[in-house]
Motif scaffolding. Structure first.
Motif, mmCIF file in Angstrom:
data_model
loop_
_atom_site.group_PDB
_atom_site.id
_atom_site.type_symbol
_atom_site.label_atom_id
_atom_site.label_comp_id
_atom_site.label_asym_id
_atom_site.label_seq_id
_atom_site.Cartn_x
_atom_site.Cartn_y
_atom_site.Cartn_z
ATOM 1 N N ASN A 1 -11.152 -2.472 -14.806
ATOM 2 C CA ASN A 1 -11.028 -1.880 -12.929
ATOM 3 C C ASN A 1 -12.095 -1.130 -12.260
ATOM 4 O OD1 ASN A 1 -9.944 -2.296 -10.511
ATOM 5 N ND2 ASN A 1 -7.215 -1.444 -11.599
ATOM 6 N N GLN A 2 -12.855 -1.978 -11.061
ATOM 7 C CA GLN A 2 -13.424 -0.851 -10.470
ATOM 8 C C GLN A 2 -13.221 0.065 -9.453
ATOM 9 O OE1 GLN A 2 -16.652 -0.972 -11.650
ATOM 10 N NE2 GLN A 2 -16.074 -2.560 -13.221
ATOM 11 N N SER A 3 -11.631 -0.373 -9.010
ATOM 12 C CA SER A 3 -11.142 1.081 -8.194
ATOM 13 C C SER A 3 -10.614 1.657 -8.715
ATOM 14 C CB SER A 3 -9.891 0.017 -7.524
ATOM 15 O OG SER A 3 -8.839 -0.166 -7.711
ATOM 16 N N GLU A 4 -10.712 3.311 -8.296
ATOM 17 C CA GLU A 4 -10.002 4.461 -8.570
ATOM 18 C C GLU A 4 -8.764 4.275 -8.531
ATOM 19 O OE1 GLU A 4 -12.353 7.214 -9.740
ATOM 20 O OE2 GLU A 4 -13.676 5.010 -11.230
ATOM 21 N N PRO A 5 -7.660 5.411 -9.696
ATOM 22 C CA PRO A 5 -6.094 5.017 -9.019
ATOM 23 C C PRO A 5 -6.021 6.826 -8.273
ATOM 24 C CG PRO A 5 -6.570 6.168 -10.859
ATOM 25 C CD PRO A 5 -8.305 5.553 -10.595
ATOM 26 N N LYS A 6 -6.589 6.326 -6.763
ATOM 27 C CA LYS A 6 -5.944 7.309 -6.033
ATOM 28 C C LYS A 6 -3.963 7.885 -5.857
ATOM 29 C CE LYS A 6 -9.937 7.313 -3.210
ATOM 30 N NZ LYS A 6 -10.078 7.732 -2.127
ATOM 31 N N LEU A 7 -4.425 9.095 -5.233
ATOM 32 C CA LEU A 7 -2.820 9.204 -5.408
ATOM 33 C C LEU A 7 -2.323 10.010 -3.782
ATOM 34 C CD1 LEU A 7 -2.174 11.488 -8.227
ATOM 35 C CD2 LEU A 7 -1.432 9.420 -8.137
ATOM 36 N N MET A 8 -1.016 9.411 -3.416
ATOM 37 C CA MET A 8 -0.378 10.042 -2.001
ATOM 38 C C MET A 8 0.460 10.148 -2.300
ATOM 39 S SD MET A 8 -0.422 7.974 1.882
ATOM 40 C CE MET A 8 -0.348 9.001 3.217
ATOM 41 N N ASP B 1 -6.820 1.915 -5.323
ATOM 42 C CA ASP B 1 -4.981 1.285 -5.928
ATOM 43 C C ASP B 1 -4.310 2.448 -5.559
ATOM 44 O OD1 ASP B 1 -3.459 0.112 -8.041
ATOM 45 O OD2 ASP B 1 -4.517 0.194 -9.600
ATOM 46 N N MET B 2 -3.579 2.700 -5.133
ATOM 47 C CA MET B 2 -2.911 3.480 -4.199
ATOM 48 C C MET B 2 -1.702 3.823 -5.579
ATOM 49 S SD MET B 2 -5.204 4.954 -1.725
ATOM 50 C CE MET B 2 -3.928 6.110 -1.833
ATOM 51 N N PHE B 3 -0.922 5.052 -5.618
ATOM 52 C CA PHE B 3 -0.460 5.120 -5.999
ATOM 53 C C PHE B 3 0.384 6.261 -4.883
ATOM 54 C CE2 PHE B 3 -2.464 4.108 -9.351
ATOM 55 C CZ PHE B 3 -1.558 2.484 -10.598
ATOM 56 N N ILE B 4 2.581 5.827 -4.476
ATOM 57 C CA ILE B 4 2.420 6.550 -4.095
ATOM 58 C C ILE B 4 3.731 7.593 -4.633
ATOM 59 C CG2 ILE B 4 3.639 7.003 -1.319
ATOM 60 C CD1 ILE B 4 2.669 4.583 -0.285
ATOM 61 N N LEU B 5 3.811 9.113 -4.521
ATOM 62 C CA LEU B 5 4.641 9.825 -4.982
ATOM 63 C C LEU B 5 5.403 9.652 -4.318
ATOM 64 C CD1 LEU B 5 2.016 11.721 -7.458
ATOM 65 C CD2 LEU B 5 2.895 9.495 -7.910
ATOM 66 N N GLN B 6 7.367 9.347 -4.159
ATOM 67 C CA GLN B 6 7.866 9.812 -2.920
ATOM 68 C C GLN B 6 9.337 9.650 -4.200
ATOM 69 O OE1 GLN B 6 8.462 11.480 -0.942
ATOM 70 N NE2 GLN B 6 9.630 10.786 1.342
ATOM 71 N N PRO B 7 10.869 10.584 -4.574
ATOM 72 C CA PRO B 7 11.881 10.293 -4.704
ATOM 73 C C PRO B 7 12.744 9.893 -3.860
ATOM 74 C CG PRO B 7 11.306 12.585 -5.262
ATOM 75 C CD PRO B 7 10.219 12.145 -4.601
ATOM 76 N N ILE C 1 -0.224 -1.681 -3.662
ATOM 77 C CA ILE C 1 0.310 -0.204 -3.099
ATOM 78 C C ILE C 1 1.337 -0.373 -4.763
ATOM 79 C CG2 ILE C 1 1.868 1.178 -2.114
ATOM 80 C CD1 ILE C 1 0.204 -0.771 0.494
ATOM 81 N N THR C 2 1.441 0.903 -5.336
ATOM 82 C CA THR C 2 2.417 1.129 -6.751
ATOM 83 C C THR C 2 3.398 1.911 -5.901
ATOM 84 O OG1 THR C 2 1.448 0.277 -8.125
ATOM 85 C CG2 THR C 2 3.225 1.716 -8.915
#
Length: 339
Positions: free
Chosen positions: A3-10, A61-67, A94-95
């Motif tokens: 994967n060329q994109s980076e995992p980014k956390l929001m 590659d975006m990961f949204i952290l939100q319960p 968007i995950t």
């Protein structure tokens, strides 16, 4: 092809502590700094939610952290608006990482003229631009089918099994896993298999929601150290009563392992004053000061398993491998030593 994109956390405002723990652990595992995306998630004076992302996320590659815990509606809207902001900023994928999936108890119509809110929430998440969901211990496994996108449902039972083997070392033959109702038998059986323990059930009959009229223990718990297993604890009324019923039936001790510590209203006080020796919850929901101060409540971290799951999703490798204790033991190394 890598994967060329980076995992980014929001992260939203629901559980910043867990989000920061995941970012720290990802930094350690990848050997390079991983910080939460610089953004603001704020409210106007009338309560409207506003999101602004200060970093370039195009092609990432975006990961949204939100319960979606209490306040459920505010946290859900934060998640939806963050997803919309990222989609309109050309994020590659968007995950939604939803450690606790709110509205999961409304997964079917139990009476006439009632909604299936879990399906409605699933539709809203997909409509916001979310392409994948990562969660833990859904209240009902069939909720995965409400989505037309991939859903990875992690389980707390292998983490709980590591904790039990550490806390009850040398006493595993005295343990009895207990399901607090018939509907939770599959979850309790899964944990019982992992620690090679027998299984018992507390059969409860409700007159109306939130009240338990009668409880009966199915199985011999006399002289056993009972471990009540469930996916969530809300007001703790049922849990504390089940613990008392087990003690009345001859149990030696009662401990509880609950994934999501909702802990509404008088829950902490009830648990503190109950016959339970300990209540173990995870940090999928931000623990309150009262929870952290309670003498018989303990919180186990989920950052290790969520971090690895996020990396596996980003790398395109198996998430189901995290269901095995052999895989989790090194991930939780230092907290629970390998046997």
């Amino acid at each position: 092809m890598p994967n060329q994109s980076e995992p980014k956390l929001m992260a939203g405002n629901a559980n910043k502590t867990l989000a920061k723990a995941i970012a720290r652990r990802m930094t350690m595992l990848r050997g390079m700094p991983t910080n939460l995306v610089d953004a603001r998630v704020e409210r106007f004076n009338d309560g409207e939610i506003f999101v602004e992302v200060f970093e370039n996320v195009r092609g990432e590659d975006m990961f949204i952290l939100q319960p979606t815990s209490n306040p459920a509606n505010d946290n859900l809207m934060e998640l939806l608006i963050m997803a919309d902001a990222l989609r309109r900023s050309s994020a590659a994928r968007i995950t939604a990482v939803i450690p606790y999936f709110g509205y999961a108890r409304q997964d079917r119509r139990t009476k006439a003229r009632t909604p299936i809110s879990a399906k409605l929430v699933a539709n809203m998440l997909v409509g916001s631009g979310i392409e994948r969901v990562l969660t833990m211990d859904l209240h009902a496994a069939q909720i995965q089918g409400f989505f037309d996108i991939p859903v990875d449902n992690l389980y707390a039972s292998p983490v709980f099994a590591l904790d039990i083997m550490d806390q009850f070392k040398g006493k595993l033959d005295q343990l009895m896993v207990v399901s607090p109702d018939v509907g939770g038998v599959a979850r309790a059986r899964e944990l019982a298999k992992r620690i090679n323990s027998p299984l018992s059930i507390v059969d409860k009959r409700r007159e109306k929601p939130g009240e338990v009229a009668e409880m009966t223990v199915i199985g011999d718990v006399k002289g056993k150290t009972c471990l009540i297993v469930d996916d969530m604890c809300d007001t703790a009324g049922t849990l504390c009563k089940a613990a008392q019923v087990l003690m009345d039936n001859g149990a030696k001790e009662v401990h509880s392992y609950i994934t999501h510590g909702v802990m509404s209203g008088p829950a902490v006080e009830r648990v503190t004053n109950s016959v339970m020796k300990s209540l173990v919850i995870t940090d999928t929901i931000q623990p309150t000061k009262a929870i952290l101060a309670a003498k018989n409540i303990r919180v186990v971290p989920t950052a290790p398993i969520f971090t690895q799951a996020i990396l596996n999703i980003w790398n395109g490798t198996s998430v189901s491998s995290l269901f095995d204790a052999d895989t989790l033991t090194p991930i939780y190394d230092g907290l629970y030593a390998a046997e």
